[in-house]
Design a protein around this motif. Structure first.
Motif, PDB file in Angstrom:
ATOM      1  N   LEU A 423      64.385  71.824  23.161  1.00  0.00           N
ATOM      2  CA  LEU A 423      64.822  70.470  23.524  1.00  0.00           C
ATOM      3  C   LEU A 423      66.211  70.653  24.117  1.00  0.00           C
ATOM      4  N   GLY A 424      66.493  69.962  25.194  1.00  0.00           N
ATOM      5  CA  GLY A 424      67.829  70.085  25.785  1.00  0.00           C
ATOM      6  C   GLY A 424      68.428  68.715  26.002  1.00  0.00           C
ATOM      7  N   LEU A 425      69.750  68.635  25.841  1.00  0.00           N
ATOM      8  CA  LEU A 425      70.454  67.383  26.129  1.00  0.00           C
ATOM      9  C   LEU A 425      71.402  67.669  27.288  1.00  0.00           C
ATOM     10  N   TRP A 426      71.112  67.092  28.457  1.00  0.00           N
ATOM     11  CA  TRP A 426      71.889  67.388  29.664  1.00  0.00           C
ATOM     12  C   TRP A 426      72.150  66.125  30.471  1.00  0.00           C
ATOM     13  N   TYR A 427      72.757  66.331  31.608  1.00  0.00           N
ATOM     14  CA  TYR A 427      73.092  65.188  32.466  1.00  0.00           C
ATOM     15  C   TYR A 427      72.949  65.624  33.922  1.00  0.00           C
ATOM     16  N   TRP A 428      72.830  64.648  34.805  1.00  0.00           N
ATOM     17  CA  TRP A 428      72.654  64.949  36.233  1.00  0.00           C
ATOM     18  C   TRP A 428      73.508  63.990  37.050  1.00  0.00           C
ATOM     19  N   ASN A 429      74.359  64.544  37.885  1.00  0.00           N
ATOM     20  CA  ASN A 429      75.202  63.728  38.770  1.00  0.00           C
ATOM     21  C   ASN A 429      74.600  63.717  40.162  1.00  0.00           C
ATOM     22  N   PRO A 430      74.770  62.620  40.917  1.00  0.00           N
ATOM     23  CA  PRO A 430      74.221  62.606  42.267  1.00  0.00           C
ATOM     24  C   PRO A 430      75.049  63.488  43.205  1.00  0.00           C
ATOM     25  N   ASP A 431      74.373  64.195  44.096  1.00  0.00           N
ATOM     26  CA  ASP A 431      75.076  65.008  45.091  1.00  0.00           C
ATOM     27  C   ASP A 431      75.407  64.178  46.315  1.00  0.00           C
ATOM     28  N   TYR A 432      74.578  63.194  46.579  1.00  0.00           N
ATOM     29  CA  TYR A 432      74.806  62.305  47.722  1.00  0.00           C
ATOM     30  C   TYR A 432      74.209  60.952  47.367  1.00  0.00           C
ATOM     31  N   MET A 433      74.540  59.948  48.191  1.00  0.00           N
ATOM     32  CA  MET A 433      74.188  58.572  47.829  1.00  0.00           C
ATOM     33  C   MET A 433      72.745  58.228  48.186  1.00  0.00           C
ATOM     34  N   ASP A 434      71.805  58.886  47.540  1.00  0.00           N
ATOM     35  CA  ASP A 434      70.416  58.578  47.849  1.00  0.00           C
ATOM     36  C   ASP A 434      69.551  58.938  46.642  1.00  0.00           C
ATOM     37  N   PRO A 435      68.533  58.125  46.349  1.00  0.00           N
ATOM     38  CA  PRO A 435      67.722  58.417  45.161  1.00  0.00           C
ATOM     39  C   PRO A 435      66.946  59.731  45.265  1.00  0.00           C
ATOM     40  N   ALA A 436      66.842  60.294  46.482  1.00  0.00           N
ATOM     41  CA  ALA A 436      66.114  61.561  46.633  1.00  0.00           C
ATOM     42  C   ALA A 436      66.731  62.663  45.771  1.00  0.00           C
ATOM     43  N   ASN A 437      68.022  62.518  45.406  1.00  0.00           N
ATOM     44  CA  ASN A 437      68.666  63.402  44.445  1.00  0.00           C
ATOM     45  C   ASN A 437      67.836  63.644  43.198  1.00  0.00           C
ATOM     46  N   TYR A 438      67.208  62.543  42.745  1.00  0.00           N
ATOM     47  CA  TYR A 438      66.599  62.563  41.414  1.00  0.00           C
ATOM     48  C   TYR A 438      65.160  63.053  41.441  1.00  0.00           C
ATOM     49  N   LEU A 439      64.643  63.267  42.676  1.00  0.00           N
ATOM     50  CA  LEU A 439      63.290  63.847  42.770  1.00  0.00           C
ATOM     51  C   LEU A 439      63.300  65.257  42.191  1.00  0.00           C
ATOM     52  N   ALA A 440      64.504  65.816  41.999  1.00  0.00           N
ATOM     53  CA  ALA A 440      64.630  67.146  41.404  1.00  0.00           C
ATOM     54  C   ALA A 440      64.008  67.226  40.015  1.00  0.00           C
ATOM     55  N   PHE A 441      63.788  66.056  39.386  1.00  0.00           N
ATOM     56  CA  PHE A 441      63.168  66.055  38.058  1.00  0.00           C
ATOM     57  C   PHE A 441      61.649  66.212  38.123  1.00  0.00           C
ATOM     58  N   GLY A 442      61.097  66.143  39.317  1.00  0.00           N
ATOM     59  CA  GLY A 442      59.642  66.187  39.454  1.00  0.00           C
ATOM     60  C   GLY A 442      59.052  67.544  39.092  1.00  0.00           C
ATOM     61  N   PRO A 443      57.738  67.597  38.901  1.00  0.00           N
ATOM     62  CA  PRO A 443      57.091  68.867  38.546  1.00  0.00           C
ATOM     63  C   PRO A 443      57.284  69.908  39.645  1.00  0.00           C
ATOM     64  N   GLY A 444      57.678  71.102  39.267  1.00  0.00           N
ATOM     65  CA  GLY A 444      57.884  72.173  40.256  1.00  0.00           C
ATOM     66  C   GLY A 444      59.220  72.089  40.969  1.00  0.00           C
ATOM     67  N   GLN A 445      60.025  71.064  40.672  1.00  0.00           N
ATOM     68  CA  GLN A 445      61.335  70.910  41.310  1.00  0.00           C
ATOM     69  C   GLN A 445      62.437  71.520  40.428  1.00  0.00           C
ATOM     70  N   THR A 446      63.678  71.498  40.962  1.00  0.00           N
ATOM     71  CA  THR A 446      64.792  72.170  40.287  1.00  0.00           C
ATOM     72  C   THR A 446      64.891  71.867  38.792  1.00  0.00           C
ATOM     73  N   VAL A 447      64.988  70.593  38.448  1.00  0.00           N
ATOM     74  CA  VAL A 447      65.171  70.253  37.036  1.00  0.00           C
ATOM     75  C   VAL A 447      63.832  70.306  36.294  1.00  0.00           C
ATOM     76  N   GLY A 448      62.765  69.910  36.982  1.00  0.00           N
ATOM     77  CA  GLY A 448      61.437  69.964  36.369  1.00  0.00           C
ATOM     78  C   GLY A 448      61.135  71.349  35.821  1.00  0.00           C
ATOM     79  N   LEU A 449      61.496  72.364  36.600  1.00  0.00           N
ATOM     80  CA  LEU A 449      61.199  73.739  36.186  1.00  0.00           C
ATOM     81  C   LEU A 449      62.022  74.160  34.965  1.00  0.00           C
ATOM     82  N   ARG A 450      63.126  73.458  34.722  1.00  0.00           N
ATOM     83  CA  ARG A 450      63.936  73.796  33.537  1.00  0.00           C
ATOM     84  C   ARG A 450      63.202  73.394  32.258  1.00  0.00           C
ATOM     85  N   ALA A 451      62.210  72.495  32.400  1.00  0.00           N
ATOM     86  CA  ALA A 451      61.325  72.184  31.279  1.00  0.00           C
ATOM     87  C   ALA A 451      60.006  72.937  31.460  1.00  0.00           C
TER      88      ALA A 451
END
Lengths: 529, 361
Positions: A423-451
């Protein structure tokens, strides 16, 4: 006896001298504090000042963004009070329907701080330099081809539709540098670029301010760019950004020694002295839990019922108490300031009974799970250790036993990136002003793969992610992000907890203090009462 | 009073005894210097291996989340800092650079570590110097006084004061002092080394008070001295406590010696007994403690520096360590080691001057 008297006299003299030296005897009034009135000569901003560099092509820290934003103009930008509409700055823009070709026409007459005009060559050099140096912000222009059309026109092309490109171009790191000056000082568009030292002592932009001095250890001073002829009208002649710890920041701003304190936590602003103003909004940082989906890391956390149990076991409102002022429950992974953020009605809800049922279904009673988190970093003033303890006790109430495993960021981030945390407790800041930043949580994406959440694990969401990156029409995009957000709430191994508050305290002598998720504050937009 | 002017025989520059003594002293100094060099090499090994044993990848700490996911960027970073080479090779490269006084480049500040240290050290040196001078003056006086008034009220009071001095955590004292003197009373200036907007004096020593005086800039001097006052006071309080307690014990030990009793019994004036015999005998252990206290002040006082927004060595070391900025950590480690080495060397040499037995033995 005689000796003793002499000793006493000598000691008294020494103590008096020492006290005088240490300043006890002579009060030292702080001069030039500029605490009140309409002093437009200078504004002092206290910040954690996590600056490593202010070379725009390399800079990537929050306080660095404040400085680079003031020194370098970007092609496009956002207005201070509207973080959703892109407006021209150095250039006006056009895009094709497929969102693969973006044409920028430079505004007439804009000049750098040395008086030379901003040309298409400067734009091409600046953006290619950011790509070629392979620094922290290089990823922002991955897959983008930059070419000069004529002296006034630059074209950016991408293979796939790039709806987030315009918002990305507003990021201060993509500021336009004076290519002649930078090249004369070792600048290239490759890894051999050697202009960083120069740019840390002299700014070479067209922004409203120029650099007077920078000391990474203590702060920076900016002065008005007398040649600036852009749309902004800076008020203060001098902007001083100092490196100050939050507790000291609070005292400084209350006494008027500084005019703006950037990093007060939610707790601190609760006891802010009268006469100090506060801009308090939920930040664009999302704090979340991740449950590893790889059974070889932990067989329990990998079960969907377990994730469901955690989602229902968290008392989100109770968590806000520790987060303090300005904080809000994260309704989804996309924070409230962005297009496609979910309404409160879609947010996860506390339901202990459902949680207990899910714990039983997952067979998680008695299982021991380790919760990893960084304990030396406080995203916008939120203490992650306190938050982790609260999560631990809330999970214990539904029968989930959690061991806390705090570690310094620099050592823990490895395990997080490699997907080794249960289990991890983390945070994510936006890199630029667009919701596409958060697609990184999707399956196979940057943050998704961390799970260890692979693309194949949820092809429906993986598909939405692909569409999210490429859909341009605003209405379709909003609907798509909402669909994606809801699916993530239901099916992802991530549990969005909260958006900590972003609290900017300031003296009422300063006006128009507005928080921006990317560059925190636009110093050129500050006014004087 | 001729007896006060007369040089002690051991330090006499003339005569056969003096020459022998000189040779012994030179041998002694030579031996100390050789040992210092060996220690220096040892220090490089210790700092290098310790920093490389730390768990965690510096790349993860130095690069942004996205950049660290790009193998090309990670490879460039590793190559730039030589992290792609075997450890022994890295150590050798470090030694080679060190022999040119090059401590490498910090990946936090992107500056040469030596340049960073050259900025941070004078800031800390300024506080450390003023604190040690104040603390030595007050602490040693208190110690002497306390020893002479053994068991009396003065002694009890001074012992209590010194106990408080060493028991109260320095960072807590820093917060309280900052709160009272700056925030509540407004008699001390805010954080930092100068009032914002005031330019630092032209760089000579890097210590703003000295540099302002050298430049004849009285306004900056007063401002810098005012900013220096509170952190100095906070650090002085602890060191006074330490020195008072230690010098009291030293003086008491000497005062109890037979030869002091004999000197007193023979009717020598109290002042003469004190300056000629007591002070000299008690000086050696006191000198050691003053040296070590100075070393600890110089090696950085992280929390005090961070509370007062003082960009010194402590803040630099803390930032470097928390971001796994290995070259900067090694640079600070080496510097602090060097400080202790030099202080110990100076104290050792001073022993040699003060106590003839040391250099002969």
């Amino acid at each position: 006896m005689k000796l003793h008297k002499k000793f006493a006299a000598a000691t008294a003299a020494v103590v008096a001298a020492a006290l005088l030296f240490t300043g006890c005897g002579s009060p030292a009034p702080s001069s030039d504090s500029g605490g009140s009135g309409t002093d437009a000569a200078q504004v002092v901003i206290d910040s954690m000042f996590d600056v490593k560099t202010i070379d725009p092509g390399r800079e990537y820290e929050p306080a660095g963004q404040i400085l680079v934003k003031a020194l370098y103009d970007t092609l496009v930008t956002f207005a201070d009070e509207d973080t959703t509409t892109i407006i021209p700055d150095l250039a006006s823009f056009e895009q094709n329907d497929e969102l693969t070709e973006f044409t920028f026409t430079l505004a007439d007459g804009r000049v750098f701080s040395d008086g030379n005009p901003v040309t298409a060559d400067d734009v091409v050099f600046s953006l290619q330099r950011l790509q070629g140096m392979k620094g922290n912000p290089s990823f922002l222009l991955d897959g983008v081809t930059i070419s000069k059309v004529d002296d006034k026109t630059v074209k950016l092309t991408t293979a796939d539709p790039a709806p987030a490109l315009l918002a990305t171009l507003a990021t201060p790191s993509l500021g336009i540098v004076n290519s002649k000056v930078v090249q004369e000082n070792g600048g290239t568009t490759g890894e051999d670029d050697g202009a960083e030292q120069f740019l840390n002592t002299t700014s070479a932009g067209s922004g409203p301010y120029v650099l007077e001095s920078l000391d990474i250890a203590s702060g920076a001073t900016l002065v008005k760019n007398t040649k600036y002829n852009g749309p902004q009208s800076p008020t203060y002649d001098k902007v001083i950004v100092r490196k100050v710890e939050p507790a000291t920041q609070k005292m400084n701003v209350e006494r008027g020694d500084s005019q703006i304190a950037m990093d007060l936590s939610g707790d601190m602003v609760e006891s802010l002295a009268e006469g100090v103003s506060l801009e308090s909004v939920p930040s664009a940082t999302v704090v979340f839990l991740l449950a590893n989906t790889d059974p070889s890391v932990n067989a329990t956390t990998a079960k969907p019922e377990f994730v469901k149990a955690v989602k229902a076991a968290i008392n989100y409102e109770a968590l806000l108490e520790i987060a303090g002022k300005g904080a809000a429950q994260a309704t989804g992974l996309v924070p409230s300031v962005f297009l496609g953020a979910l309404p409160a009605s879609d947010a996860l809800k506390y339901d202990p009974e459902a949680a207990k049922a899910a714990v039983a279904a997952a067979g998680a009673e008695g299982a021991k799970i380790t919760l990893n988190f960084p304990n030396d970093i406080d995203p916008t003033g939120l203490n992650l250790t306190t938050l982790a303890e609260r999560v631990q006790s809330q999970l214990a109430e539904v029968g989930i036993t959690v061991d806390l495993a705090p570690a310094p960021f620099a050592t823990e981030v490895d395990a997080y990136r490699e997907g080794k945390e249960e289990l991890g407790l983390w945070y994510w800041n936006p890199d630029y002003m667009d919701p596409a930043n958060y697609l990184a949580f999707g399956p196979g994406q940057t943050v998704g793969l961390r799970a260890n959440w692979q693309e194949s694990a949820n092809t429906k969401i993986a598909d939405l992610v692909k569409k999210g990156y490429t859909t341009g029409d605003p209405a379709a995009r909003k609907a798509l992000f909402e669909e994606w957000g809801k699916a993530m709430i239901e099916e992802s191994p991530f549990i969005p907890l909260l958006q900590p508050g972003s609290n900017v305290a300031y003296q009422p002598s300063v006006t128009n203090v507005l928080y921006n998720p990317v560059w925190l504050i636009n110093v050129a937009g500050l006014g004087a009462a | 009073m001729p007896e006060q002017i007369a040089e002690p025989p051991a330090l006499s520059p003339t005569g056969g005894q003096g020459r022998r003594s000189h040779a012994a002293l030179l041998r002694y100094i030579g031996k100390r210097l050789v040992i210092a060099c060996i220690l220096l090499v040892g220090m490089t090994i210790v700092t290098f291996s310790l920093t490389n044993l730390v768990p965690g990848d510096p790349v993860a700490a130095a690069l942004g989340q996205r950049a660290a996911d790009d193998p090309a960027i990670v490879a460039r970073f590793r190559a730039e800092y030589g992290l792609d080479k075997p450890l022994l090779e890295q150590y050798w490269a470090y030694l080679v650079r060190l022999s040119h006084f090059d401590l490498g480049t910090s990946w936090q500040t992107h500056n040469a570590v030596a340049a960073d240290l050259a900025k941070a050290v004078p800031a800390t040196m300024e506080i450390a110097l003023s604190a040690i001078v104040c603390a030595a003056l007050v602490g040693l006086t208190f110690g002497m006084w306390s020893a002479y008034r053994r068991g009396k009220v003065t002694d009890q009071v001074l012992r209590l004061v010194s106990l408080v001095g060493i028991s109260v955590p320095t960072f807590w004292m820093a917060i309280v002092c900052f709160y009272i003197f700056y925030y509540r009373l407004g008699i001390a200036p805010g954080s930092g080394r100068l009032t914002p907007g005031l330019s630092p004096p032209p760089h000579v020593t890097g210590m703003y008070t000295f540099d302002a005086l050298l430049a004849g800039d009285l306004r900056t001097f007063v401002d810098a001295a005012a900013h220096l006052a509170l952190p100095t006071m906070v650090l002085t309080l602890y060191t006074i406590g330490l020195l008072t307690r230690f010098s009291r014990t030293s003086f008491l030990e000497v005062l109890d010696q037979g030869y002091i009793q004999a000197a007193k019994a023979k009717g020598l004036p109290g002042r003469k007994v004190f300056f000629k015999y007591v002070l000299r005998a008690a000086a050696i252990p006191i000198l050691t403690v003053v040296g070590l206290a100075f070393g600890s002040l110089l090696s950085g006082t992280v929390l005090v520096e961070s509370i007062f927004g003082w960009p010194g060595l402590g803040s630099y070391a803390y930032n470097a360590a928390s971001k796994l900025d290995l070259l900067a950590v090694m640079g600070v480690g080496l510097f602090v080691g060097l400080v202790y080495l030099m202080i110990n060397l100076a104290v050792d040499l001073a022993y040699g001057f003060i106590d003839p037995r040391v250099r002969v033995g």
